[in-house]
Structures are given as C-alpha cells and as structure tokens.
Design an enzyme around this catalytic site. Structure first.
Site, PDB file in Angstrom:
ATOM      1  N   THR A 135       0.787  -1.224   0.182  1.00  0.00           N
ATOM      2  CA  THR A 135       0.103  -0.001  -0.114  1.00  0.00           C
ATOM      3  C   THR A 135       0.853   1.274  -0.036  1.00  0.00           C
ATOM      4  OG1 THR A 135      -1.841   1.295   1.161  1.00  0.00           O
ATOM      5  CG2 THR A 135      -0.176   0.131   2.522  1.00  0.00           C
ATOM      6  N   ASN A 143      -0.696   3.803   1.160  1.00  0.00           N
ATOM      7  CA  ASN A 143      -1.585   4.838   2.041  1.00  0.00           C
ATOM      8  C   ASN A 143      -1.079   4.645   3.446  1.00  0.00           C
ATOM      9  OD1 ASN A 143      -3.501   5.444   3.925  1.00  0.00           O
ATOM     10  ND2 ASN A 143      -5.218   5.210   2.575  1.00  0.00           N
ATOM     11  N   LYS A 200      -3.499   3.478   6.212  1.00  0.00           N
ATOM     12  CA  LYS A 200      -3.627   2.032   6.510  1.00  0.00           C
ATOM     13  C   LYS A 200      -2.549   1.313   7.270  1.00  0.00           C
ATOM     14  CE  LYS A 200      -6.269   1.322   1.859  1.00  0.00           C
ATOM     15  NZ  LYS A 200      -6.212   0.598   0.614  1.00  0.00           N
ATOM     16  N   ASP A 218      -7.710  -3.343  -0.295  1.00  0.00           N
ATOM     17  CA  ASP A 218      -8.673  -2.602  -1.331  1.00  0.00           C
ATOM     18  C   ASP A 218      -9.925  -2.663  -0.739  1.00  0.00           C
ATOM     19  OD1 ASP A 218      -8.466  -1.234  -3.902  1.00  0.00           O
ATOM     20  OD2 ASP A 218     -10.447  -2.043  -3.971  1.00  0.00           O
ATOM     21  N   PHE A 223      -8.911   9.096   8.561  1.00  0.00           N
ATOM     22  CA  PHE A 223      -8.502   9.537   7.369  1.00  0.00           C
ATOM     23  C   PHE A 223      -9.884   9.207   6.307  1.00  0.00           C
ATOM     24  CE2 PHE A 223      -8.191   5.608   4.651  1.00  0.00           C
ATOM     25  CZ  PHE A 223      -8.034   4.532   5.797  1.00  0.00           C
ATOM     26  N   GLY A 224      -9.889   9.575   5.015  1.00  0.00           N
ATOM     27  CA  GLY A 224     -10.832   9.222   4.184  1.00  0.00           C
ATOM     28  C   GLY A 224     -11.943   9.796   4.616  1.00  0.00           C
ATOM     29  N   ASP A 276     -13.842   9.016   7.089  1.00  0.00           N
ATOM     30  CA  ASP A 276     -13.933   8.841   8.533  1.00  0.00           C
ATOM     31  C   ASP A 276     -15.060   9.965   9.107  1.00  0.00           C
ATOM     32  OD1 ASP A 276     -12.917   6.345   8.525  1.00  0.00           O
ATOM     33  OD2 ASP A 276     -10.986   7.131   9.478  1.00  0.00           O
ATOM     34  N   LYS A 295     -11.816   2.384  16.710  1.00  0.00           N
ATOM     35  CA  LYS A 295     -11.990   2.044  15.302  1.00  0.00           C
ATOM     36  C   LYS A 295     -11.600   0.942  14.835  1.00  0.00           C
ATOM     37  CE  LYS A 295     -11.373   3.534  10.557  1.00  0.00           C
ATOM     38  NZ  LYS A 295     -10.431   4.039   9.393  1.00  0.00           N
ATOM     39  N   HIS A 317     -14.283  -2.184   9.022  1.00  0.00           N
ATOM     40  CA  HIS A 317     -14.129  -3.380   8.138  1.00  0.00           C
ATOM     41  C   HIS A 317     -12.703  -3.817   7.871  1.00  0.00           C
ATOM     42  CE1 HIS A 317     -13.101   0.876   7.042  1.00  0.00           C
ATOM     43  NE2 HIS A 317     -12.496   0.827   5.791  1.00  0.00           N
TER      44      HIS A 317
END
Ligand code: ITT
Length: 193
Positions: free
Chosen positions: A7, A9, A12, A68, A147-148, A150, A170, A175
């Site tokens: 990754t 990211n 992550k 992913d 992030f993203g 959230d 979290k 997920h």
C-alpha cells in the site's frame, strides 16, 4: 515471518501495524523501495486487492498482502465504491467528502457500509479476507481523526463518527479491523510464526 504490505496509504499502515501479532514483521513499500503507482484497473475490490498484491509478489517473490477498500452508499447505487479514493478526481479526502455530502443532499436514506478486502499471497498462493461495517452518512463533518471518509461515517450502534474515535476504538469495529482479524486467525491456524 516477514510480510510486505502493498500500500501507498500510510493511514492504512498505521491502522494495520496496531493489529498484527508480534511474530509478523510488516514491511511497507517504502521499506522495499517501491515507489511506483500501482494502477487499479479492476472493477471489484477483490480484483484490485489481487492486482496490488500480485504486482509486489511478481517483483519480489516474497509473501505480501494488500487491502482494497471503500465506502458503498446505498442511495448512490453503491458509489463511490471501488472509486472511493478517486471519487472527486482530486485525490483529496475533503473533496471526496464534499462530493458525497452533495450527492446525498436531500436524500433520507443515508445507509452505507465500509468494505475492506485483503489479498494475501503466501508461498505463491492467494487468499482473500473480507470485513464490513454498516453505518450511516452524517449530514456534516464530525471529528478529525482517521482518514478518508471517517469524518462522515457513523457506524451502527454509535452516535459518533469514525473520526471521533481513537484508533483502537475504530479498529475494534471497522471493516479493516474485521478483515485483519480473519487474516490473523488464518495465519495462527497455519502456525506460520
Ligand atoms: P492503496 O491502494 O495504496 O492501498 P488507497 O488509499 O488508494 O491506497 P484504496 O484504493 O483501497 O486505497 O482506496 C480506499 C479509499 O476508500 C481510501 O482512499 C478512502 O478514501 C476510503 N477508505 C477506505 N478505508 C477507509 C477508512 O477506514 N476510513 C475512511 N475512508 C476509507
């Protein structure tokens, strides 16, 4: 055992680092000097997770896993889905959030889920692990952790967003947390330490 996490990211990487058992030594793409972008041409989370893991496996021959993931919003026919990272076209989280809020403006159904598919390539064999968390999309930004998406995702059973939780809170319900739990169980059962 050593595992490469395919990754770019860093968020992550931070989340997953906290969840892996100590017998696993995770190496990031930076640690193996891989800086090329891996083009995500797949139409499903599985395809893209495999593509990322396989790119690095083909290059290194080493054990590797990739994630992913994305946000699936019911009233938007599943958007942004596999395009979550590129939804607004700018690559910026705040633009993606603004677009999602705009598309949902006036809609009463705000149900959504986060999904994460991990692809592990271990000794050349491919394995997949899935995690999901259901929730709703807030009407405005709530919190600034994570992030993203959230700040606009409120998991079912909570009145705060992922961005108002600690990383531990979290991870316990997310997920990615659920997918990693399955991956950990799989590795433990194989006794690969
Ligand atoms: P890599 O492909 O290099 O792993 P990426 O960010 O491009 O990094 P994805 O293709 O899997 O990863 O896109 C996932 C996007 O979905 C991510 O950029 C966020 O916008 C969103 N997303 C996934 N998991 C999330 C989470 O836990 N919290 C908030 N947003 C998340």
């Amino acid at each position: 055992m050593e595992l490469i996490f395919a990754t770019h990211n860093n968020n992550k990487v931070k989340e997953v680092t906290k969840m892996l058992p100590s017998y696993l030594s995770m190496k990031s793409l930076t640690a193996i000097d891989f800086f090329e972008e891996i083009e995500e041409t797949g139409e499903t989370f599985e395809e893209n997770a495999l593509l990322k893991a396989k790119t690095i496996f083909n290059k290194t021959g080493k054990n590797v896993f990739a994630d992913d993931s994305g946000l699936v919003i019911e009233a938007l026919d599943g958007a942004p889905g596999v395009y979550s990272a590129r939804y607004a076209g700018t690559g910026k989280d705040e633009d993606n959030i603004a677009k999602a809020l705009k598309e949902l403006d006036g809609k009463t159904n705000r149900k959504a889920y986060f999904i994460s598919i991990f692809c592990l390539i271990l000794n050349g064999k491919e394995y997949f692990f899935e995690g999901r968390v259901n929730g709703t999309i807030a009407t405005e930004i709530m919190g600034n952790n994570g992030f993203g998406y959230d700040p606009i995702f409120i998991p079912d059973g909570f009145s705060k967003s992922f961005a108002q939780m600690t990383p531990e809170e979290k991870n316990a319900i997310s997920h990615r947390g659920k997918a990693i739990e399955k991956l950990n169980d799989f590795l433990t059962n194989l006794n690969v330490n």
